[in-house]
Design an enzyme around this catalytic site. Structure first.
Site, PDB file in Angstrom:
ATOM      1  N   ASP A 235      38.438 -13.414 -85.462  1.00 32.87           N
ATOM      2  CA  ASP A 235      38.456 -14.879 -85.527  1.00 32.87           C
ATOM      3  C   ASP A 235      39.309 -15.450 -84.392  1.00 32.87           C
ATOM      4  O   ASP A 235      40.125 -14.768 -83.796  1.00 32.87           O
ATOM      5  CB  ASP A 235      39.017 -15.358 -86.875  1.00 32.87           C
ATOM      6  CG  ASP A 235      40.428 -14.856 -87.141  1.00 32.87           C
ATOM      7  OD1 ASP A 235      40.692 -13.673 -86.850  1.00 32.87           O
ATOM      8  OD2 ASP A 235      41.272 -15.630 -87.643  1.00 32.87           O
ATOM      9  N   GLU A 236      39.077 -16.726 -84.101  1.00 32.12           N
ATOM     10  CA  GLU A 236      39.897 -17.515 -83.186  1.00 32.12           C
ATOM     11  C   GLU A 236      40.250 -16.761 -81.896  1.00 32.12           C
ATOM     12  O   GLU A 236      41.414 -16.536 -81.575  1.00 32.12           O
ATOM     13  CB  GLU A 236      41.169 -17.973 -83.912  1.00 32.12           C
ATOM     14  CG  GLU A 236      40.856 -18.872 -85.096  1.00 32.12           C
ATOM     15  CD  GLU A 236      42.074 -19.320 -85.880  1.00 32.12           C
ATOM     16  OE1 GLU A 236      42.036 -20.416 -86.471  1.00 32.12           O
ATOM     17  OE2 GLU A 236      43.079 -18.580 -85.916  1.00 32.12           O
ATOM     18  N   VAL A 237      39.220 -16.376 -81.175  1.00 29.50           N
ATOM     19  CA  VAL A 237      39.416 -15.666 -79.899  1.00 29.50           C
ATOM     20  C   VAL A 237      39.742 -16.713 -78.830  1.00 29.50           C
ATOM     21  O   VAL A 237      38.863 -17.202 -78.110  1.00 29.50           O
ATOM     22  CB  VAL A 237      38.169 -14.838 -79.521  1.00 29.50           C
ATOM     23  CG1 VAL A 237      38.459 -13.979 -78.288  1.00 29.50           C
ATOM     24  CG2 VAL A 237      37.743 -13.953 -80.689  1.00 29.50           C
TER      25      VAL A 237
END
Length: 567
Positions: A235-237
């Site tokens: 997530d949230e790269v």
């Protein structure tokens, strides 16, 4: 007169009656044993008249004593009212309820895990999602990743045994793309950053990147040979597409950042599934939301993993748009993720109960809508309990502070609402009454960690308020300001007006904080205790201490002329 024959008849009759009574008692005992043997692990927690007794015992004994006491057959099971549109109850055939332990902050000692795993199970949890981060005992080239307080291999084995004992499925989580701050903060791995200046995300094109995360995943998988699920995060790269390697790739691939993400995600998902047959992969879904279903299907990710749709908001969209997208992309199963704590403020100290409850009630609506998608399976819901927003940010609510919220959320999922049955069952387990509108569980509390729960509440509601009130004292504001203290200049008569009150308040909080520290040290490692105290206590305590020292020093000067304060 009574004849011998009549006497003999009387004796025979008595013997028959005694035999009949013994037979009835034997059948009752057998039936009782059968009922207890087939009891659901949480069934004896239904409300009954023994609540006060259970609470008293739990305060003086460990949680297992409470379990034994609660199994008394005299406590009846109240009828569970099934309301229209209730959430599907979890069994081995239904969606799992998994409690998330975020170990990247305030990781509890194993002895506390030993106490809370039975609690999780009794509240209706089916498993635990372990987000290890730097608490895993990495070895070899990865030893640098370990926290100084990381669990040992023996600790991990005990955690696995405790989970098995309490019928909780363990799902390990290892980040493979974004949220790799705990790895990329080390200078050794600077060259693997997507953005050189930031430690958030991995450069997916560097040959060392895939090798690194495969090594991390392998070590954790080897430690969990029985795991049926493996969560690879993703997530949230942050900053994806900003490295020169990524820009070069995008230039040759029509600028498709989504496809770049999928390439890395598919590579790792395939590695996990090929490394051990039968393991199923989970990943957070936020990076998939802007990628077209056709592009996802083309990548093949739908055959390797199940996305977790996460939303921690109080009010959220429940129309199933994302479910439809993932159905169209060909995913055969999905997970949902709610939050029982850690999903509101970045430095949240106290869990907002109504906020977390509304989040779960929204998810119940979504769960009930799954009948519209017969070809996609809802595997379960992950009740996240974030301890930090990311590796470099402050702590959110401590786990004991979030326990009443967890109880409320699990019971709501179990009953389809936080109705009277859910409230009574939570009360019977926790030993306190959850008052959603007051954001508190009223009563002494019987759950492990309840002392910290109540002490944090007292600090949260009183420390800042009482210190502020003292600092607004007429004579401190007017005759003992920072300026006065800096130049050792104050009238002893003015100091006399507040010195007694100042000393009394300081002594009270010194004693309270010392007791609180002891409770914290029983559950947490020293770094957690220090951080929580620094963020929530020390500023106010230092202010009281400094004023008390300065008052004592300046009082001895008898109102002399100004002189610059010296240490």
């Amino acid at each position: 007169m009574v004849t011998k024959r009549q006497a003999l008849r009387a004796v025979v009759l008595c013997l028959v009656l005694v035999a009949a009574v013994k037979l009835l008692l034997s059948e009752y005992r057998t039936e009782r044993k059968q009922k207890l043997a087939t009891m659901d692990p949480g069934s004896f927690w239904h409300p009954g008249p023994k609540v006060k007794e259970a609470v008293t015992v739990h305060k003086s004994e460990d949680i297992n004593s409470l379990f034994n006491l609660a199994q008394k057959p005299e406590v009846p099971e109240p009828p569970v009212k099934k309301e229209a549109g209730t959430a599907p109850l979890e069994t081995s055939k239904g969606p799992a309820r998994i409690v998330h332990l975020d170990l990247k902050g305030a990781a509890p000692k194993v002895k506390y895990i030993k106490q809370i795993f039975p609690l999780f199970s009794s509240l209706g949890a089916d498993g635990v999602l372990l987000e290890y981060e730097d608490m895993f005992p990495y070895h070899g080239n990865l030893t640098i990743l370990r926290s100084p307080y990381a669990y040992s291999m023996e600790d991990i084995e005990e955690i696995k045994s405790l989970a098995k004992l309490n019928k909780l499925e363990l799902i390990p989580l290892v980040q493979v793309f974004g949220h790799l701050e705990f790895v990329l903060k080390h200078e050794r791995y600077f060259h693997l950053r997507e953005v050189r200046a930031f430690p958030n995300s991995l450069n997916p094109h560097h040959p060392g990147s895939v090798a690194l995360v495969k090594d991390m995943v392998s070590q954790v998988m080897d430690c969990h040979p029985d795991a049926r699920w493996f969560h690879m995060g993703a997530d949230e790269v942050r900053g994806l597409g900003e490295s020169q390697d990524s820009k070069n790739w995008l230039h040759s691939n029509k600028g498709d950042v989504g496809k770049m993400f999928l390439n890395h995600a598919v590579s790792l998902a395939r590695f996990i599934t090929e490394r051990r047959s039968g393991v199923r992969v989970i990943l957070w879904d936020d990076m998939l939301r802007k990628i077209s279903p056709a592009t996802i299907k083309e990548s093949g990710l739908q055959d390797l993993a199940s996305p977790t749709i996460w939303n921690y908001l109080k009010k959220m969209d429940t129309d199933g748009t994302l479910i439809s997208r993932y159905h169209e992309a060909g995913f055969k199963g999905i997970w949902f993720a709610s939050a029982f704590k850690g999903g509101t403020g970045i430095d949240q100290r106290w869990t907002p109960l109504d906020y977390q409850l509304q989040n779960h009630l929204s998810w119940i609506k979504v769960m009930n809508s799954m009948t519209k998608y017969p070809s996609i399976t809802l595997h379960g819901i992950l009740l996240t309990g974030w301890q930090r927003f990311e590796h470099h940010t402050v702590l959110c609510e401590l786990l004991p502070v979030g326990i009443p919220s967890l109880a409320m959320c699990l019971q709501s999922l179990k009953h389809g609402a936080f109705d009277e049955n859910a409230k009574m069952e939570a009360h019977h387990i926790l030993g306190c009454n959850i008052k959603v509108e007051k954001d508190i569980c009223e009563g002494s509390g019987a759950f492990s960690g309840s002392q910290i729960y109540h002490m944090v509440f007292y600090i949260h509601t009183n420390l800042q308020k009482e210190v502020d009130a003292l600092m607004k004292h007429y004579h401190i504001k007017g005759g003992f300001s920072r300026y006065h203290r800096k130049y050792n200049f104050a009238n002893p008569r003015i100091i006399a007006f507040f010195q007694g009150r100042l000393k009394k308040l300081l002594d009270k909080w010194e004693t309270y904080i010392e007791n609180f520290r002891m409770e914290m040290e029983a559950i947490y490692f020293p770094d957690t205790v220090e951080e929580w105290m620094e963020e929530n206590v020390n500023a106010n305590m230092d202010l009281l201490r400094e004023n008390a020292r300065d008052a004592e020093r300046i009082l001895k000067l008898n109102g002399q002329p100004k002189s610059l304060k010296t240490l």
